[in-house]
Design a protein around this motif. Structure first.
Motif, PDB file in Angstrom:
ATOM      1  N   HIS A  79      26.336 -31.882  30.651  1.00  0.00           N
ATOM      2  CA  HIS A  79      25.763 -32.620  29.521  1.00  0.00           C
ATOM      3  C   HIS A  79      24.243 -32.458  29.448  1.00  0.00           C
ATOM      4  N   GLY A  80      23.713 -32.731  28.256  1.00  0.00           N
ATOM      5  CA  GLY A  80      22.276 -32.740  28.049  1.00  0.00           C
ATOM      6  C   GLY A  80      21.677 -34.099  28.359  1.00  0.00           C
ATOM      7  N   GLY A  81      20.369 -34.225  28.096  1.00  0.00           N
ATOM      8  CA  GLY A  81      19.672 -35.476  28.356  1.00  0.00           C
ATOM      9  C   GLY A  81      18.388 -35.291  29.134  1.00  0.00           C
ATOM     10  N   GLY A  82      17.832 -34.085  29.092  1.00  0.00           N
ATOM     11  CA  GLY A  82      16.550 -33.848  29.746  1.00  0.00           C
ATOM     12  C   GLY A  82      16.601 -33.967  31.248  1.00  0.00           C
ATOM     13  N   TRP A  83      17.753 -33.751  31.859  1.00  0.00           N
ATOM     14  CA  TRP A  83      17.964 -33.879  33.307  1.00  0.00           C
ATOM     15  C   TRP A  83      17.735 -35.319  33.781  1.00  0.00           C
ATOM     16  N   ALA A  84      17.528 -36.245  32.842  1.00  0.00           N
ATOM     17  CA  ALA A  84      17.171 -37.618  33.189  1.00  0.00           C
ATOM     18  C   ALA A  84      18.082 -38.650  32.540  1.00  0.00           C
ATOM     19  N   ALA A  85      18.991 -38.210  31.686  1.00  0.00           N
ATOM     20  CA  ALA A  85      19.875 -39.136  30.970  1.00  0.00           C
ATOM     21  C   ALA A  85      21.179 -38.420  30.650  1.00  0.00           C
ATOM     22  N   GLY A  86      22.110 -39.154  30.035  1.00  0.00           N
ATOM     23  CA  GLY A  86      23.401 -38.580  29.656  1.00  0.00           C
ATOM     24  C   GLY A  86      24.441 -38.751  30.747  1.00  0.00           C
ATOM     25  N   SER A  87      25.678 -38.404  30.401  1.00  0.00           N
ATOM     26  CA  SER A  87      26.783 -38.536  31.355  1.00  0.00           C
ATOM     27  C   SER A  87      27.929 -37.632  30.934  1.00  0.00           C
ATOM     28  N   LYS A  88      28.939 -37.557  31.781  1.00  0.00           N
ATOM     29  CA  LYS A  88      30.130 -36.761  31.488  1.00  0.00           C
ATOM     30  C   LYS A  88      30.869 -37.271  30.264  1.00  0.00           C
ATOM     31  N   GLN A  89      30.611 -38.514  29.860  1.00  0.00           N
ATOM     32  CA  GLN A  89      31.262 -39.051  28.665  1.00  0.00           C
ATOM     33  C   GLN A  89      30.802 -38.338  27.390  1.00  0.00           C
ATOM     34  N   THR A 129      31.684 -21.819  31.487  1.00  0.00           N
ATOM     35  CA  THR A 129      30.748 -22.944  31.483  1.00  0.00           C
ATOM     36  C   THR A 129      30.112 -23.118  30.114  1.00  0.00           C
ATOM     37  N   MET A 130      29.780 -24.371  29.813  1.00  0.00           N
ATOM     38  CA  MET A 130      29.112 -24.701  28.553  1.00  0.00           C
ATOM     39  C   MET A 130      28.215 -25.906  28.772  1.00  0.00           C
ATOM     40  N   GLY A 131      27.046 -25.898  28.147  1.00  0.00           N
ATOM     41  CA  GLY A 131      26.156 -27.040  28.232  1.00  0.00           C
ATOM     42  C   GLY A 131      25.212 -27.070  27.051  1.00  0.00           C
ATOM     43  N   ASP A 132      24.590 -28.221  26.834  1.00  0.00           N
ATOM     44  CA  ASP A 132      23.644 -28.379  25.734  1.00  0.00           C
ATOM     45  C   ASP A 132      22.313 -28.891  26.266  1.00  0.00           C
ATOM     46  N   SER A 133      21.221 -28.342  25.735  1.00  0.00           N
ATOM     47  CA  SER A 133      19.872 -28.743  26.110  1.00  0.00           C
ATOM     48  C   SER A 133      19.669 -28.575  27.616  1.00  0.00           C
ATOM     49  N   ALA A 134      19.348 -29.660  28.348  1.00  0.00           N
ATOM     50  CA  ALA A 134      19.233 -29.545  29.801  1.00  0.00           C
ATOM     51  C   ALA A 134      20.527 -29.014  30.393  1.00  0.00           C
ATOM     52  N   GLY A 135      21.641 -29.467  29.835  1.00  0.00           N
ATOM     53  CA  GLY A 135      22.941 -28.968  30.285  1.00  0.00           C
ATOM     54  C   GLY A 135      23.133 -27.508  29.957  1.00  0.00           C
ATOM     55  N   GLY A 136      22.425 -27.006  28.920  1.00  0.00           N
ATOM     56  CA  GLY A 136      22.467 -25.589  28.609  1.00  0.00           C
ATOM     57  C   GLY A 136      21.789 -24.773  29.688  1.00  0.00           C
ATOM     58  N   GLN A 137      20.669 -25.280  30.203  1.00  0.00           N
ATOM     59  CA  GLN A 137      20.011 -24.606  31.327  1.00  0.00           C
ATOM     60  C   GLN A 137      20.913 -24.614  32.549  1.00  0.00           C
ATOM     61  N   GLY A 150      29.892 -17.874  29.412  1.00  0.00           N
ATOM     62  CA  GLY A 150      29.296 -19.184  29.203  1.00  0.00           C
ATOM     63  C   GLY A 150      28.573 -19.297  27.875  1.00  0.00           C
ATOM     64  N   VAL A 151      28.415 -20.540  27.422  1.00  0.00           N
ATOM     65  CA  VAL A 151      27.714 -20.830  26.168  1.00  0.00           C
ATOM     66  C   VAL A 151      26.639 -21.869  26.438  1.00  0.00           C
ATOM     67  N   SER A 152      25.448 -21.595  25.927  1.00  0.00           N
ATOM     68  CA  SER A 152      24.337 -22.542  26.013  1.00  0.00           C
ATOM     69  C   SER A 152      23.921 -22.938  24.605  1.00  0.00           C
ATOM     70  N   TRP A 153      24.019 -24.251  24.315  1.00  0.00           N
ATOM     71  CA  TRP A 153      23.495 -24.772  23.055  1.00  0.00           C
ATOM     72  C   TRP A 153      22.067 -25.258  23.320  1.00  0.00           C
TER      73      TRP A 153
END
Length: 383
Positions: free
Chosen positions: A135-145, A212-220, A249-252
């Motif tokens: 998940h995204g969230g700037g490595w500081a927020a967010g969750s698997k939900q 693998t797939m992630g967005d923003s921080a999760g994209g990295q 893998g996909v990075s958004w």
């Protein structure tokens, strides 16, 4: 004398432990009631949040964590009880397939790190290819939900229909007061992949078909999972040495390089601020190690001719993670003859926000493009 809140916490802990132990004795145990599940989650949360052990969670114990649960504080006293925490609802992906939720893949001190595993809705027997979502969230927020929200839910629901399993991963989050850095986020996510591969037989997964797939921080993080070797960035010793194979893998809107700082300028103005540097460097980091740590967390440095295929989708008006990252990764990929594709979304800011005009392609088309990329590489792998 034990106060009432502490007494309630002790009783809830006993009930929770009794429930877990009872369920562990038999795989035929009936599914716990929603009330029991909410009590279990609230008890686990209180165990992590209640730093002084008095049975309640006070705002001053962790202001950020409290603010995320502010709506639960119905009497506005800046204190959360077990009963109030029980009202917290977790959001899961709605599917018609089997689910394994809140699976503990790793323990760090008192902290349990969890993932949600969703199985395909098809009648295929497995073992299943698995997509790991960070998940995204700037490595500081967010969750698997986050996997159950908006466009992500649309992507994963379609992938489940195509025969993929999906694992949505929680990882430790950066905090200004430490000691968690971006490196820990990546290591935790790699340990989640290692856990899935190590337990592939019992989980009915194919460790040779990891995506693998992630967005923003999760994209990295997704790029790091895809491009780094299984043994690099070692974490839990119990999971070390686990073999797996990344397929694609996909990075958004994820960043690819932290060393080349001008990539974070949206336009040509020299107004760069090192926004994410503190999330790579801890307060006690040696300044002499800065460049090495920046390079270690930059996915572009792991790109090679034989890397698994990567699709980067970026918005042309994203000021958080500028589109320059996609162009820069593609430039290096072309030099190396590495398999990187990019798709630039017009009029799109971060999270596919519309800027000035409708985004092109649409969200629905971005979802379909993402799904098709995975399906194409699954087909080639099977063949």
């Amino acid at each position: 004398m034990i106060n009432r809140s502490r007494q309630m916490w002790l009783i809830a802990t006993f009930i929770c432990l009794f429930t877990v132990t009872g369920n562990a004795q038999s795989t035929d145990s009936p599914k716990a009631s929603p009330q029991t599940e909410s009590l279990k989650r609230a008890t686990q949360a209180m165990g992590k949040l209640d730093k002084d052990g008095n049975g309640t969670f006070e705002k001053q114990e962790n202001v950020r964590a409290f603010n995320r649960r502010q709506k639960l504080d119905t009497n506005k006293d800046d204190v959360l009880t077990i009963k109030e925490l029980q009202r917290e609802r977790k959001n899961y992906l709605a599917t018609n397939g089997e689910q394994k939720l809140d699976v503990v893949y790793k323990r760090v001190g008192r902290r349990e790190l969890q993932l949600d595993l969703y199985y395909p809705t098809s009648n295929a027997a497995g073992p299943y290819p698995v997509i790991i979502y960070t998940h995204g969230g700037g490595w500081a927020a967010g969750s698997k939900q986050g996997a159950a929200n908006g466009s992500f839910a649309a992507v994963f629901s379609k992938l489940l229909d195509h025969g993929f399993a999906v694992a949505s991963v929680d990882y430790r989050l950066y905090r200004k007061d430490g000691p968690i850095a971006m490196r820990d986020c990546v290591i935790d996510s790699k340990d989640a992949v290692r856990y899935l591969a190590k337990n592939a037989n019992s989980l009915n997964l194919n460790p040779s078909q990891c995506f693998t797939m992630g967005d923003s921080a999760g994209g990295q993080i997704a790029q790091m999972l895809l491009l780094t070797s299984p043994e690099s960035l070692a974490g839990d010793v119990v999971l070390s040495g686990t073999e797996y194979q990344m397929v694609a893998g996909v990075s958004w809107y994820g960043p690819c390089d932290f060393e080349k700082t001008d990539l974070f300028n949206h336009d040509d103005r020299a107004d760069f601020r090192d926004r994410f540097g503190p999330r790579i460097l801890l307060p006690d980091s040696d300044p002499a190690d800065k460049i090495a740590l920046y390079r270690e967390m930059s996915p572009i440095n792991y790109l090679a001719k034989n890397s698994p295929p990567l699709l980067m989708i970026q918005g042309d008006k994203d000021t958080t993670i500028p589109v320059k990252h996609a162009y820069y990764m593609k430039q290096k990929a072309d030099t190396l003859a590495a398999p990187v594709e990019i798709k630039i979304v017009k009029n799109a800011g971060h999270n596919w926000r519309k800027v000035d005009a409708d985004i092109e392609p649409t969200r629905e088309e971005i979802v379909d493009l993402t799904v098709q990329f995975f399906v194409n590489h699954l087909t080639s792998t099977v063949q």
